[in-house]
Scaffold this motif. Structure first.
Motif, PDB file in Angstrom:
ATOM      1  N   MET A  12       0.820  -1.204   0.000  1.00 29.78           N
ATOM      2  CA  MET A  12       0.000   0.000   0.000  1.00 29.78           C
ATOM      3  C   MET A  12       0.857   1.259   0.000  1.00 29.78           C
ATOM      4  SD  MET A  12      -3.150   0.832  -0.159  1.00 29.78           S
ATOM      5  CE  MET A  12      -4.074   2.339  -0.069  1.00 29.78           C
ATOM      6  N   GLN A  13       2.011   1.172   0.665  1.00 28.17           N
ATOM      7  CA  GLN A  13       2.890   2.335   0.750  1.00 28.17           C
ATOM      8  C   GLN A  13       3.408   2.763  -0.625  1.00 28.17           C
ATOM      9  OE1 GLN A  13       3.379   4.223   3.476  1.00 28.17           O
ATOM     10  NE2 GLN A  13       1.856   2.862   4.391  1.00 28.17           N
ATOM     11  N   ASP A  14       3.661   1.786  -1.503  1.00 26.50           N
ATOM     12  CA  ASP A  14       4.147   2.142  -2.832  1.00 26.50           C
ATOM     13  C   ASP A  14       3.085   2.881  -3.631  1.00 26.50           C
ATOM     14  OD1 ASP A  14       2.567  -0.107  -2.945  1.00 26.50           O
ATOM     15  OD2 ASP A  14       3.693  -1.058  -4.573  1.00 26.50           O
ATOM     16  N   LEU A  15       1.817   2.516  -3.417  1.00 19.01           N
ATOM     17  CA  LEU A  15       0.726   3.211  -4.100  1.00 19.01           C
ATOM     18  C   LEU A  15       0.562   4.626  -3.563  1.00 19.01           C
ATOM     19  CD1 LEU A  15      -1.514   3.098  -6.163  1.00 19.01           C
ATOM     20  CD2 LEU A  15      -2.988   2.005  -4.462  1.00 19.01           C
ATOM     21  N   LEU A  16       0.676   4.770  -2.266  1.00 22.58           N
ATOM     22  CA  LEU A  16       0.616   6.104  -1.662  1.00 22.58           C
ATOM     23  C   LEU A  16       1.748   6.988  -2.172  1.00 22.58           C
ATOM     24  CD1 LEU A  16      -0.265   5.080   2.003  1.00 22.58           C
ATOM     25  CD2 LEU A  16      -1.733   6.377   0.458  1.00 22.58           C
ATOM     26  N   ARG A  17       2.939   6.397  -2.323  1.00 20.90           N
ATOM     27  CA  ARG A  17       4.075   7.169  -2.830  1.00 20.90           C
ATOM     28  C   ARG A  17       3.860   7.606  -4.272  1.00 20.90           C
ATOM     29  NH1 ARG A  17       7.165   3.580   0.349  1.00 20.90           N
ATOM     30  NH2 ARG A  17       7.379   2.119  -1.411  1.00 20.90           N
ATOM     31  N   SER A  18       3.288   6.728  -5.088  1.00 22.20           N
ATOM     32  CA  SER A  18       3.066   7.078  -6.489  1.00 22.20           C
ATOM     33  C   SER A  18       2.062   8.213  -6.615  1.00 22.20           C
ATOM     34  CB  SER A  18       2.591   5.854  -7.276  1.00 22.20           C
ATOM     35  OG  SER A  18       1.302   5.444  -6.870  1.00 22.20           O
ATOM     36  N   VAL A  19       1.037   8.216  -5.754  1.00 19.73           N
ATOM     37  CA  VAL A  19       0.067   9.313  -5.757  1.00 19.73           C
ATOM     38  C   VAL A  19       0.740  10.601  -5.284  1.00 19.73           C
ATOM     39  CG1 VAL A  19      -2.100  10.183  -4.775  1.00 19.73           C
ATOM     40  CG2 VAL A  19      -1.888   7.764  -5.421  1.00 19.73           C
ATOM     41  N   SER A  20       1.577  10.490  -4.271  1.00 19.34           N
ATOM     42  CA  SER A  20       2.296  11.653  -3.758  1.00 19.34           C
ATOM     43  C   SER A  20       3.236  12.241  -4.813  1.00 19.34           C
ATOM     44  CB  SER A  20       3.087  11.258  -2.511  1.00 19.34           C
ATOM     45  OG  SER A  20       3.796  12.359  -1.988  1.00 19.34           O
ATOM     46  N   ASP A  21       3.925  11.376  -5.547  1.00 17.37           N
ATOM     47  CA  ASP A  21       4.853  11.845  -6.581  1.00 17.37           C
ATOM     48  C   ASP A  21       4.128  12.561  -7.707  1.00 17.37           C
ATOM     49  OD1 ASP A  21       6.919  10.742  -5.146  1.00 17.37           O
ATOM     50  OD2 ASP A  21       7.039   8.904  -6.343  1.00 17.37           O
ATOM     51  N   ALA A  22       2.901  12.141  -7.991  1.00 17.54           N
ATOM     52  CA  ALA A  22       2.145  12.738  -9.099  1.00 17.54           C
ATOM     53  C   ALA A  22       1.312  13.935  -8.670  1.00 17.54           C
ATOM     54  CB  ALA A  22       1.245  11.669  -9.722  1.00 17.54           C
ATOM     55  N   PHE A  26      -5.462   9.861   0.450  1.00 19.98           N
ATOM     56  CA  PHE A  26      -4.498   9.827   1.549  1.00 19.98           C
ATOM     57  C   PHE A  26      -5.210   9.606   2.887  1.00 19.98           C
ATOM     58  CE2 PHE A  26      -1.725  12.712  -1.226  1.00 19.98           C
ATOM     59  CZ  PHE A  26      -0.943  11.660  -1.648  1.00 19.98           C
ATOM     60  N   ARG A  27      -6.384  10.237   3.040  1.00 19.16           N
ATOM     61  CA  ARG A  27      -7.106  10.149   4.315  1.00 19.16           C
ATOM     62  C   ARG A  27      -7.872   8.825   4.458  1.00 19.16           C
ATOM     63  NH1 ARG A  27      -9.028  15.226   2.707  1.00 19.16           N
ATOM     64  NH2 ARG A  27     -11.121  14.331   2.465  1.00 19.16           N
ATOM     65  N   GLU A  28      -8.558   8.432   3.393  1.00 17.57           N
ATOM     66  CA  GLU A  28      -9.450   7.278   3.475  1.00 17.57           C
ATOM     67  C   GLU A  28      -9.328   6.383   2.244  1.00 17.57           C
ATOM     68  OE1 GLU A  28     -13.533   8.156   4.887  1.00 17.57           O
ATOM     69  OE2 GLU A  28     -12.903  10.260   4.815  1.00 17.57           O
ATOM     70  N   PRO A  29      -8.212   5.684   2.094  1.00 16.32           N
ATOM     71  CA  PRO A  29      -8.062   4.812   0.922  1.00 16.32           C
ATOM     72  C   PRO A  29      -9.145   3.747   0.840  1.00 16.32           C
ATOM     73  CG  PRO A  29      -6.364   4.364   2.570  1.00 16.32           C
ATOM     74  CD  PRO A  29      -7.024   5.637   2.973  1.00 16.32           C
ATOM     75  N   ILE A  30      -9.645   3.316   1.996  1.00 16.51           N
ATOM     76  CA  ILE A  30     -10.674   2.276   1.989  1.00 16.51           C
ATOM     77  C   ILE A  30     -11.970   2.777   1.365  1.00 16.51           C
ATOM     78  CG2 ILE A  30     -11.626   2.768   4.280  1.00 16.51           C
ATOM     79  CD1 ILE A  30     -11.819  -0.255   4.694  1.00 16.51           C
ATOM     80  N   PHE A  31     -12.223   4.091   1.455  1.00 19.13           N
ATOM     81  CA  PHE A  31     -13.429   4.651   0.849  1.00 19.13           C
ATOM     82  C   PHE A  31     -13.363   4.528  -0.671  1.00 19.13           C
ATOM     83  CE2 PHE A  31     -15.999   8.138  -0.905  1.00 19.13           C
ATOM     84  CZ  PHE A  31     -17.220   7.879  -0.286  1.00 19.13           C
ATOM     85  N   LEU A  32     -12.200   4.818  -1.240  1.00 22.83           N
ATOM     86  CA  LEU A  32     -12.042   4.676  -2.680  1.00 22.83           C
ATOM     87  C   LEU A  32     -12.063   3.215  -3.109  1.00 22.83           C
ATOM     88  CD1 LEU A  32     -10.804   7.630  -2.094  1.00 22.83           C
ATOM     89  CD2 LEU A  32      -9.720   7.328  -4.320  1.00 22.83           C
ATOM     90  N   ALA A  33     -11.603   2.341  -2.227  1.00 23.14           N
ATOM     91  CA  ALA A  33     -11.554   0.917  -2.568  1.00 23.14           C
ATOM     92  C   ALA A  33     -12.944   0.324  -2.749  1.00 23.14           C
ATOM     93  CB  ALA A  33     -10.795   0.145  -1.494  1.00 23.14           C
ATOM     94  N   PHE A  34     -13.938   0.863  -2.055  1.00 25.11           N
ATOM     95  CA  PHE A  34     -15.256   0.235  -2.075  1.00 25.11           C
ATOM     96  C   PHE A  34     -16.392   1.187  -2.443  1.00 25.11           C
ATOM     97  CE2 PHE A  34     -12.617  -2.313   0.750  1.00 25.11           C
ATOM     98  CZ  PHE A  34     -12.787  -3.568   0.182  1.00 25.11           C
ATOM     99  N   LYS A  71      -4.114  -4.086  -2.542  1.00 29.96           N
ATOM    100  CA  LYS A  71      -3.080  -3.528  -1.664  1.00 29.96           C
ATOM    101  C   LYS A  71      -3.553  -3.506  -0.208  1.00 29.96           C
ATOM    102  CE  LYS A  71       0.083  -2.318  -4.768  1.00 29.96           C
ATOM    103  NZ  LYS A  71       1.456  -2.885  -4.770  1.00 29.96           N
ATOM    104  N   LEU A  72      -4.807  -3.145   0.006  1.00 30.84           N
ATOM    105  CA  LEU A  72      -5.347  -3.125   1.369  1.00 30.84           C
ATOM    106  C   LEU A  72      -5.376  -4.531   1.960  1.00 30.84           C
ATOM    107  CD1 LEU A  72      -8.292  -0.581   0.996  1.00 30.84           C
ATOM    108  CD2 LEU A  72      -6.274  -0.301   2.430  1.00 30.84           C
ATOM    109  N   ALA A  73      -5.760  -5.502   1.142  1.00 27.02           N
ATOM    110  CA  ALA A  73      -5.784  -6.886   1.609  1.00 27.02           C
ATOM    111  C   ALA A  73      -4.390  -7.345   1.993  1.00 27.02           C
ATOM    112  CB  ALA A  73      -6.369  -7.792   0.526  1.00 27.02           C
ATOM    113  N   GLU A  74      -3.406  -7.024   1.151  1.00 24.89           N
ATOM    114  CA  GLU A  74      -2.028  -7.410   1.436  1.00 24.89           C
ATOM    115  C   GLU A  74      -1.549  -6.775   2.733  1.00 24.89           C
ATOM    116  OE1 GLU A  74       0.139  -6.200  -1.975  1.00 24.89           O
ATOM    117  OE2 GLU A  74      -0.602  -7.811  -3.258  1.00 24.89           O
ATOM    118  N   GLU A  75      -1.924  -5.517   2.941  1.00 20.05           N
ATOM    119  CA  GLU A  75      -1.497  -4.815   4.151  1.00 20.05           C
ATOM    120  C   GLU A  75      -2.084  -5.478   5.391  1.00 20.05           C
ATOM    121  OE1 GLU A  75      -3.010  -0.718   5.099  1.00 20.05           O
ATOM    122  OE2 GLU A  75      -0.905  -0.221   4.728  1.00 20.05           O
ATOM    123  N   ARG A  76      -3.344  -5.879   5.309  1.00 20.30           N
ATOM    124  CA  ARG A  76      -3.977  -6.545   6.445  1.00 20.30           C
ATOM    125  C   ARG A  76      -3.296  -7.875   6.748  1.00 20.30           C
ATOM    126  NH1 ARG A  76      -6.935  -2.914   9.342  1.00 20.30           N
ATOM    127  NH2 ARG A  76      -8.075  -1.578   7.914  1.00 20.30           N
TER     128      ARG A  76
END
Length: 280
Positions: free
Chosen positions: A1-11, A27-35, A74-79
């Motif tokens: 998940m961190q790599d995805l957050l970094r890619s969004v931050s870089d862009a 950044f605040r609620e990735p789970i909201f976008l996921a579902f 990514k969220l599943a992997e993080e869990r």
């Protein structure tokens, strides 16, 4: 998940004003976008659905659906990475659902590895020899406890739920005594009502079989036999898959130990089913 957050931050610097709103929400609620749909995300930050879709395309995805699948995975992997004593690694090539189902398989494997069969056999002996069986639970696992109680009552009889929300509770509690066995489901979040029921049963001379997730369970001191079985928690939802597997194992052991009695009782019930024409 961190790599995805970094890619969004870089862009981020290249985003439009509306796209930055979507990025901030991510950044605040990735789970909201996921579902949530692109339309729901847009409404949340007051931008159009097309702005949300273009934002994902800006990140290099074909569209919102592809981005959402990646976030879910990514969220599943993080869990899974945060899970203690994990025995199966999430597969990056699998879908979110497949990884969730793998987590259920993992919970049963953990039970298999940690289960003390002597404790299980002792529990079955107490169940078989009890004058009367009582089943207590928290309200989170009431349905599972009720199902288990129903089967035991059909199979060997003299079994009932004991639940403080029922006015019959105090009458039941007054009858518990030596020769009886209480089977208690004590899982997070632990409630005072079920712990107090366990303590009362123990004080009245009954045997206590405790099903719980931790050796730090608040009901541990009152238990004669403790069977530990972990819950699987993903996205703040508790799964009782391993508990269900444990109960099924207990039921099968009881069936083998009390085969003649169980067979006779179930046959009697089947006769009533047939008489009343219950099933097609």
């Amino acid at each position: 998940m961190q790599d995805l957050l970094r890619s969004v931050s870089d862009a981020y610097k290249g985003f439009s004003t509306g796209q930055k709103k979507v990025g901030d929400l991510f950044f605040r609620e990735p789970i909201f976008l996921a579902f949530s749909s692109a339309l729901e995300v847009g409404r949340r930050v007051n931008v159009s659905e097309s702005t949300v879709i273009r934002w994902t395309q800006k990140l290099g995805y074909k569209g919102y659906a592809e981005f959402q699948q990646v976030v879910q995975r990514k969220l599943a992997e993080e869990r899974f990475e945060q899970a203690e004593q994990k025995t199966l690694e999430p597969n990056a090539d699998q879908s979110f659902l497949e990884n969730l189902l793998d987590a259920e398989i993992t919970s049963i494997i953990k039970l298999k590895q940690s289960m003390n069969e002597d404790d299980l056999l002792q529990a079955v002996d107490l169940i078989s020899s009890a004058k009367h069986l009582y089943i207590a639970s928290d309200f989170f696992d009431y349905g599972l406890a009720h199902w288990f109680s129903g089967w035991l009552d059909m199979a060997i009889g003299s079994t009932e739920m004991i639940y403080p929300a029922d006015g019959h509770y105090y009458s039941q509690l007054s009858k518990i005594g030596p020769g009886d066995t209480l089977i208690a489901f004590v899982f997070p979040r632990y409630t005072r009502m079920v712990v107090e029921t366990v303590q009362s049963a123990k004080e009245r001379g009954a045997k206590v079989i405790l099903l719980t997730d931790s050796l730090e369970s608040p009901a541990l001191a009152s238990a004669d036999i403790t069977i530990k079985v972990s819950l699987n928690t993903n996205l703040n939802i508790d799964s009782y898959t391993a508990v269900h597997a444990l109960l099924t194992s207990i039921m099968r052991f009881v069936y083998v130990k009390e085969h003649a009695k169980v067979k006779e009782n179930l046959a009697r019930i089947e006769a009533v089913y047939k008489e009343k024409n219950i099933f097609y």
